[in-house]
Design a protein around this motif. Sequence first.
Motif, PDB file in Angstrom:
ATOM      1  N   ARG A   1      25.853 -73.191 -30.373  1.00  0.00           N
ATOM      2  CA  ARG A   1      25.067 -72.371 -31.292  1.00  0.00           C
ATOM      3  C   ARG A   1      23.883 -71.726 -30.592  1.00  0.00           C
ATOM      4  O   ARG A   1      23.213 -70.880 -31.142  1.00  0.00           O
ATOM      5  N   THR A   2      23.646 -72.146 -29.340  1.00  0.00           N
ATOM      6  CA  THR A   2      22.561 -71.502 -28.597  1.00  0.00           C
ATOM      7  C   THR A   2      23.109 -70.648 -27.455  1.00  0.00           C
ATOM      8  O   THR A   2      22.380 -70.248 -26.572  1.00  0.00           O
ATOM      9  N   ALA A   3      24.412 -70.376 -27.491  1.00  0.00           N
ATOM     10  CA  ALA A   3      25.032 -69.604 -26.405  1.00  0.00           C
ATOM     11  C   ALA A   3      24.354 -68.250 -26.255  1.00  0.00           C
ATOM     12  O   ALA A   3      23.863 -67.665 -27.218  1.00  0.00           O
ATOM     13  N   ASP A   4      24.355 -67.778 -25.038  1.00  0.00           N
ATOM     14  CA  ASP A   4      23.736 -66.487 -24.745  1.00  0.00           C
ATOM     15  C   ASP A   4      24.750 -65.388 -25.059  1.00  0.00           C
ATOM     16  O   ASP A   4      25.656 -65.108 -24.286  1.00  0.00           O
ATOM     17  N   LEU A   5      24.609 -64.773 -26.230  1.00  0.00           N
ATOM     18  CA  LEU A   5      25.579 -63.769 -26.668  1.00  0.00           C
ATOM     19  C   LEU A   5      24.956 -62.372 -26.626  1.00  0.00           C
ATOM     20  O   LEU A   5      23.749 -62.226 -26.801  1.00  0.00           O
ATOM     21  N   PRO A   6      25.785 -61.365 -26.403  1.00  0.00           N
ATOM     22  CA  PRO A   6      25.256 -60.003 -26.332  1.00  0.00           C
ATOM     23  C   PRO A   6      24.521 -59.610 -27.614  1.00  0.00           C
ATOM     24  O   PRO A   6      24.954 -59.930 -28.723  1.00  0.00           O
ATOM     25  N   GLN A   7      23.415 -58.927 -27.446  1.00  0.00           N
ATOM     26  CA  GLN A   7      22.545 -58.502 -28.538  1.00  0.00           C
ATOM     27  C   GLN A   7      22.583 -56.969 -28.643  1.00  0.00           C
ATOM     28  O   GLN A   7      23.074 -56.301 -27.743  1.00  0.00           O
ATOM     29  N   PRO A   8      22.037 -56.417 -29.725  1.00  0.00           N
ATOM     30  CA  PRO A   8      21.992 -54.952 -29.834  1.00  0.00           C
ATOM     31  C   PRO A   8      21.313 -54.341 -28.605  1.00  0.00           C
ATOM     32  O   PRO A   8      20.371 -54.904 -28.072  1.00  0.00           O
ATOM     33  N   VAL A   9      21.828 -53.199 -28.177  1.00  0.00           N
ATOM     34  CA  VAL A   9      21.309 -52.573 -26.953  1.00  0.00           C
ATOM     35  C   VAL A   9      20.853 -51.145 -27.249  1.00  0.00           C
ATOM     36  O   VAL A   9      21.135 -50.599 -28.319  1.00  0.00           O
ATOM     37  N   ASP A  10      20.188 -50.547 -26.291  1.00  0.00           N
ATOM     38  CA  ASP A  10      19.726 -49.158 -26.449  1.00  0.00           C
ATOM     39  C   ASP A  10      20.902 -48.237 -26.750  1.00  0.00           C
ATOM     40  O   ASP A  10      22.004 -48.470 -26.284  1.00  0.00           O
ATOM     41  N   ASN A  11      20.619 -47.160 -27.487  1.00  0.00           N
ATOM     42  CA  ASN A  11      21.738 -46.313 -27.909  1.00  0.00           C
ATOM     43  C   ASN A  11      22.327 -45.478 -26.781  1.00  0.00           C
ATOM     44  O   ASN A  11      23.372 -44.870 -26.953  1.00  0.00           O
ATOM     45  N   ASN A  12      21.667 -45.439 -25.645  1.00  0.00           N
ATOM     46  CA  ASN A  12      22.293 -44.855 -24.459  1.00  0.00           C
ATOM     47  C   ASN A  12      22.354 -43.332 -24.475  1.00  0.00           C
ATOM     48  O   ASN A  12      22.861 -42.728 -23.538  1.00  0.00           O
ATOM     49  N   VAL A  13      21.852 -42.718 -25.528  1.00  0.00           N
ATOM     50  CA  VAL A  13      22.003 -41.270 -25.646  1.00  0.00           C
ATOM     51  C   VAL A  13      21.180 -40.542 -24.582  1.00  0.00           C
ATOM     52  O   VAL A  13      21.649 -39.596 -23.952  1.00  0.00           O
ATOM     53  N   ALA A  14      19.967 -41.015 -24.343  1.00  0.00           N
ATOM     54  CA  ALA A  14      19.106 -40.346 -23.357  1.00  0.00           C
ATOM     55  C   ALA A  14      19.772 -40.335 -21.988  1.00  0.00           C
ATOM     56  O   ALA A  14      19.756 -39.327 -21.273  1.00  0.00           O
ATOM     57  N   GLU A  15      20.408 -41.457 -21.663  1.00  0.00           N
ATOM     58  CA  GLU A  15      21.063 -41.544 -20.360  1.00  0.00           C
ATOM     59  C   GLU A  15      22.230 -40.552 -20.270  1.00  0.00           C
ATOM     60  O   GLU A  15      22.406 -39.873 -19.260  1.00  0.00           O
ATOM     61  N   LEU A  16      22.987 -40.481 -21.377  1.00  0.00           N
ATOM     62  CA  LEU A  16      24.112 -39.530 -21.384  1.00  0.00           C
ATOM     63  C   LEU A  16      23.609 -38.098 -21.207  1.00  0.00           C
ATOM     64  O   LEU A  16      24.182 -37.301 -20.454  1.00  0.00           O
ATOM     65  N   ILE A  17      22.513 -37.779 -21.899  1.00  0.00           N
ATOM     66  CA  ILE A  17      21.977 -36.416 -21.808  1.00  0.00           C
ATOM     67  C   ILE A  17      21.517 -36.128 -20.370  1.00  0.00           C
ATOM     68  O   ILE A  17      21.800 -35.070 -19.812  1.00  0.00           O
ATOM     69  N   THR A  18      20.859 -37.102 -19.759  1.00  0.00           N
ATOM     70  CA  THR A  18      20.423 -36.917 -18.373  1.00  0.00           C
ATOM     71  C   THR A  18      21.620 -36.659 -17.454  1.00  0.00           C
ATOM     72  O   THR A  18      21.581 -35.768 -16.594  1.00  0.00           O
ATOM     73  N   ARG A  19      22.675 -37.430 -17.688  1.00  0.00           N
ATOM     74  CA  ARG A  19      23.856 -37.257 -16.832  1.00  0.00           C
ATOM     75  C   ARG A  19      24.490 -35.885 -17.052  1.00  0.00           C
ATOM     76  O   ARG A  19      24.956 -35.253 -16.110  1.00  0.00           O
ATOM     77  N   ILE A  20      24.495 -35.433 -18.307  1.00  0.00           N
ATOM     78  CA  ILE A  20      25.049 -34.108 -18.604  1.00  0.00           C
ATOM     79  C   ILE A  20      24.233 -33.049 -17.868  1.00  0.00           C
ATOM     80  O   ILE A  20      24.784 -32.141 -17.228  1.00  0.00           O
ATOM     81  N   GLU A  21      22.911 -33.191 -17.951  1.00  0.00           N
ATOM     82  CA  GLU A  21      22.034 -32.180 -17.349  1.00  0.00           C
ATOM     83  C   GLU A  21      22.161 -32.135 -15.837  1.00  0.00           C
ATOM     84  O   GLU A  21      22.030 -31.082 -15.223  1.00  0.00           O
ATOM     85  N   SER A  22      22.448 -33.310 -15.255  1.00  0.00           N
ATOM     86  CA  SER A  22      22.495 -33.321 -13.791  1.00  0.00           C
ATOM     87  C   SER A  22      23.922 -33.169 -13.261  1.00  0.00           C
ATOM     88  O   SER A  22      24.143 -33.246 -12.059  1.00  0.00           O
ATOM     89  N   ALA A  23      24.880 -32.962 -14.156  1.00  0.00           N
ATOM     90  CA  ALA A  23      26.285 -32.952 -13.709  1.00  0.00           C
ATOM     91  C   ALA A  23      26.624 -31.742 -12.836  1.00  0.00           C
ATOM     92  O   ALA A  23      27.480 -31.819 -11.967  1.00  0.00           O
ATOM     93  N   GLY A  24      25.980 -30.622 -13.063  1.00  0.00           N
ATOM     94  CA  GLY A  24      26.286 -29.472 -12.205  1.00  0.00           C
ATOM     95  C   GLY A  24      27.406 -28.600 -12.717  1.00  0.00           C
ATOM     96  O   GLY A  24      27.326 -27.381 -12.654  1.00  0.00           O
ATOM     97  N   ASN A  25      28.462 -29.203 -13.253  1.00  0.00           N
ATOM     98  CA  ASN A  25      29.559 -28.365 -13.748  1.00  0.00           C
ATOM     99  C   ASN A  25      29.743 -28.479 -15.268  1.00  0.00           C
ATOM    100  O   ASN A  25      30.824 -28.288 -15.791  1.00  0.00           O
TER     101      ASN A  25
END
Lengths: 208, 760, 426
Positions: B198-222
């Motif tokens: 009952r105290t196991a280390d289980l994955p918790q809610p994480v950042d929505n990741n959208v900012a990272e996706l946008i950064t990758r889109i902007e730096s993709a080049g194509n």
Amino acid sequence: MSDLNQNMIEKYRNSFLKEVEANVEEGEWVKMCMQCGVCSGSCPLGKHWAHPPQEIFMMIRAGQREAVLSSDAMWMCTSCYNCIVRCPRELPITHIMHGLAHYARRLGLAPKGQPTMAFAQIFWDNMMKAGRVNELKLGLSLYYKDGFVQGIKNSLANMKLGQNMIKAKRMNAVEFFGGHGVKDVSGLQKMIRKAQELEDARIAKYGK
Amino acid sequence: MSAEKKLVGYLCTGCGIGDRLDAKQLLSTAKREGKLQECKQHEMLCNAEGVKMIKDDITEGATHIMIAACSRRAKVEAFNFPEAAMTRANLREGVIWVRPATDENGETTQEMAEDYIRMACAELRTINKPSSSGEQSLNKNILVVGGGVTGMTASLEAAAAGYPVTLVEKSGALGGHAALLHKRVPHRAAAIGTTNSRTADLPQPVDNNVAELITRIESAGNISVQLNSTVAKTSGAPGRFSVEIATASGPTISADFGAIIQASGFKPYDAGQLGEFAYGASPDVVTNLELEQLAKEAGNGPIRRPSDGKEVQSVAFIQCAGQRSEREAHLPYCSGFCCTTSIKQAIYFKDQNPGCDATILFDDLRTPGAAGEDFYRAGQQKMVTFSKGKATEVVPGSSLLVRFQDLILNEATEITCDLVVLATGIVANSGPDPYAQLAFDEAAEGSSEKETLRKALEVAPPSILNLSYRQGTDLPHLRHGFTDSHFICFPYETRRTGIYAAGPVRRPMDIQQAMDDAAGAAMKAIQAVENAGLGRAAHPRSGDLSFPSFRKEGCTQCKRCTVECPFGAINEDDKGYPLYNEARCRRCGTCMGACPVRVISFENYSVESVNQQIKNCNIPDEFAEKPRVLVFACENDAYPALDQASMSGRELTPWARVIPVRCLGSINLSWITDSLNSGYDGVVLMGCRRDDDYQCHFVRGSAIAAERMSKVGDTLSSLNLEPERVALYEVAITDIERAPKLINDMADTIARIGQSPFKF
Amino acid sequence: MTEVVATNQTILVVGGGISGMTAALEAAETGKQVVLVEKRPYLGGRVSQLHKYFPKLCFPACGLEINQRRAKMNPNLTILTMAEVTGLSGEAGSYTATVKINPRYVNENCTACGECGKAVSAEFPNEFDYGLSKRKGAYLPNTMAHPMRYVIDPAMLGSDEAQKAKDACKYNAIDLDMQDEEISIPCGAVVWATGWKPYDAARIQPYGYDRFSNVITNVEFERMADPSGPTGGRIIRPSDGKEAKNVAFIQCAGSRDRNHLLHCSRICCMATLKQCHYVTDAYADATVSVYYIDIRAIDRFEDFYAKVKAKDNVSFIKSKVASVTQDKEANPVLHGVNTEGYHRYANTHDLVVLAVGMEPSVEAGSFPVPIVINREGFIEPASENGGVFAAGSASDALDVNRSVQHATGAALRAIQVVNRVAGTEG
């Protein structure tokens, strides 16, 4: 019942669950139950329970404090461990049941005259006297718990068994006169009294 | 071309063919009646020596080869000669294995084999090796419509494979609904080695990741991003889509693309329909999406309720709000993401509002997979109360009262709380159903049906793709407005070739699945680009180079082909002539079957190529008492079923002559009338299941065939023939016992009603 | 010696089930060189053993036919059956895989004429039917098998039976001296699609799978429903062959359970709803009981659940069954509590189907390549995996649709790597 307790038993609030977590052995597991019911179905005495374990867990989460603690359900557990073995969520159900029973008794909410509880009390009182159980006296106390006449009847009914046990040296009649105990009985009693005081202080705020 | 034609046949005598049949006679039939220049015999044609013999002949000028051996499904790799046109006479599975090896059957078995040789030769004479049309073009640019997580992921995945992307987003920012999330549900399960406790280390809610996706889109080049833009017009075909992109600020941009991904996402369900839950009556009843806003505003501090800003001390989640329900204005389906979303949101409260109680009222808790079940446990660890209960009412007030039936404790009960979250679902953000418009156009003027359709059209959503296709502006819907297609074996088997839907517009899904889906759609898009560049067909006739062409002089502009094409591949020109778009075509031949004047054909499959097979089969006179049952079998299901029946030793009537067809949709009614006219006693058509759970890989082919056949009764009565002489069946590939039985039944029917009066 | 033409722009696909086939075909049809390695003697994996798919109740063989036709026609695709990847060295863009090929004892001359099978009398449990039927020692795994080629059971080797098979072959297709071989294959990226296996039902002690013949698994039931399966498609009791009209399904048999698999296997609810149809379609007077914790008919599968729920003769009991016993007539008796209101039951059925879950085919610690897996042994999409990409149910408990979706994406990830190698990624 105090005002405090009125607040605490609001439905589907965590207050009773938290109380159970704080005061009941392995109570921290109750929240992990997923209501599959395998414990309820696995209990060999299940049909004698008003509330099977999985339902008790749901009642705890629904805040049904009174109904849970005054239930005789958890007193029916015989520690066969079927439920623990099968529980898919690893709940130590047997321990939780005993924990709940104990907690209910400490609060004085357990049903009056519950025979399992009566036996447990006799066992405890017997053990506290010398620091270990005096089996002869334990047996006799159990026979006579419902009065002298019933005690004679019970004793006669089990006389043969008693004689055989003495023959087989499984019981010693001399034990009736005192019997042996642990070395420092008063020390043990003091220790246990202290533990009880601590426990009482902890559960005092939960009242009856 | 015809002057250079060299037709060579090969007869294999292996696998018992030589033992059971008169090979000499077969060779002579192939040459004399089949008009092959040459026909060779080999004892094991599929071995290296046999294959080499054929290859050598092709090198030396053979352009057309006829292989009389096993089923066309067997030894495909050995008999793979892309340089030649090929037909196969099925003497093994089609003849000797389905007929008992007894003397009294010898004659009919031999006749069967000879017919198949005649048919294969006749077919060979009418076909040519398909070559590309010259229409193909390679354009590696991909258009992605929709800038949410799905669209962004699809863009990144396609770009990473080297395909330039233009991403069109109608709002002013990328991110879609995901950008509105405080956090997202974790995609991962517990790490290896995590103990179960009952105290196991289980994955918790994480950042929505959208900012990272946008950064990758902007730096993709194509990847080029067009915000505040929509698709105003799409025309063309895979490899040459021509798209007009309307922008809010500037002029319309015209650009060409090889393929398109539609990631137009979803619209949140309108919770205004949920009066019973006091939505609208109390500001403290919010939807799951609205809660994200409250959680975002709170930062990582306590979440406050809208009415008075009080820190929420108790919250109830009502699952399946307006979902999984047949009630008017409810969604009948499950939106798939709401259980894990509610767990995530309950964890917000547990983490951000110390002491807050959270109860989730659910019917079935749907947290599948490894990550899903771990997240359920994570919620329980945080002391979220899960109660199997059906909420019936929310009573507004300073404290909300939620009435519900606790299904475990079996009692009507209630809970008071500061905030109620309705786990509402999603509605596909798809364009209008193209077939709604067509149905409206075809409905009789003044009919009630027309009125219903008109009303539906009035509330239809705006177009997303604005396709200038004969069959409507957008991707067809399958159910509940989702633009799905096949949804089991071939999730990307789109009905508009080269256009792939991805994410929740296709089917309800969570972020993780949408990202997987985006990668899959990107895969199909780049594949469509490559295929279009080579003139090859897309699934299910992958790699097929044949394409339909039509004789304009014979065309009556009846438009049957443009209406019936299951893929909307055929447009019409100003005069109403069909305009084929080869790269949109899936080569099923439904247009060919539709054409009443028989002007549509493929180089290797045509009305004539089948007609010649029908004509070249011997029809004995009525005194011979050898009826003929013509069978048209779908090459994907019915024909393999017959093959497997044969392999497992099931008998077939010696009167049967089976012709595999690409799809039942390609069956031209003239085949039926001509065959009955020329003395066949019965015709059996075997196609795929055609209801809502259709199994036709050309979607509508089998259903269209059934519609056409419903009119065959008139033909039969005009010929004065019994209706039982033509039978249409839905046959599955597993109908190993039933498929031959249906044909045998026709033989029995003929025995009962007598032979055709049209015999010579 | 098996010759495979491959370079560091080749994509290696491990596993020829629906996921591996999908990944291999999508990549090959995009013009990439692909080598597909399959452990079994044929393609199709576990879906080839399914009777029908949910929710359309259509036949997996139908899609398999198309996929196999795609495979047969595609010059970019090399298929190695009875082969396993035993090692992988290098890095994304330049791997070398070691592949062990087990002998089939039948070469490409085989025409599947079936004479060897007729000549042999030795019989073995048929793995295609999960041992519910027997097959010959020289056999075609199933009538859809690709490659369409017989197999000689290695247990026959050295016996007269093996010689009989060889003598029966007119085409020199049987080679009893065939040996294992190990070959090296260069490749740029790997799609790992080794799929799943059904959880071992015998380990769920209270359900008595190992003791009661009328307790079977859902994968076995799938074979039973198949007209070309061990019972000819008849839904019957293994103990006495009587019609099984009163059938119980036990959900989460081995899933969502700390004694077995911690994860939810996702497919079992839908598989059971599908199998409810098998029973009700077979018998007008059937009764079906589904014992469940949660019915996970997610997204538009809800339609299918609603349809089954509407059947009068199918009931749903919210209960994890506690135990199964057997009465004198070999009827399984289910014991437990219906948790919706606490109703204790002891229900007698003709047949019990355990909805066993999926576990990864490759056990943790047995991967021949370094790879990040989670607690349940499924492959994580971790950057540490380099150019190795999981596809389908090697990555999570997935249904066919999700597997194909996932595998299509995996093919793209592999293409990204080999395109980088080729310098065409733009």
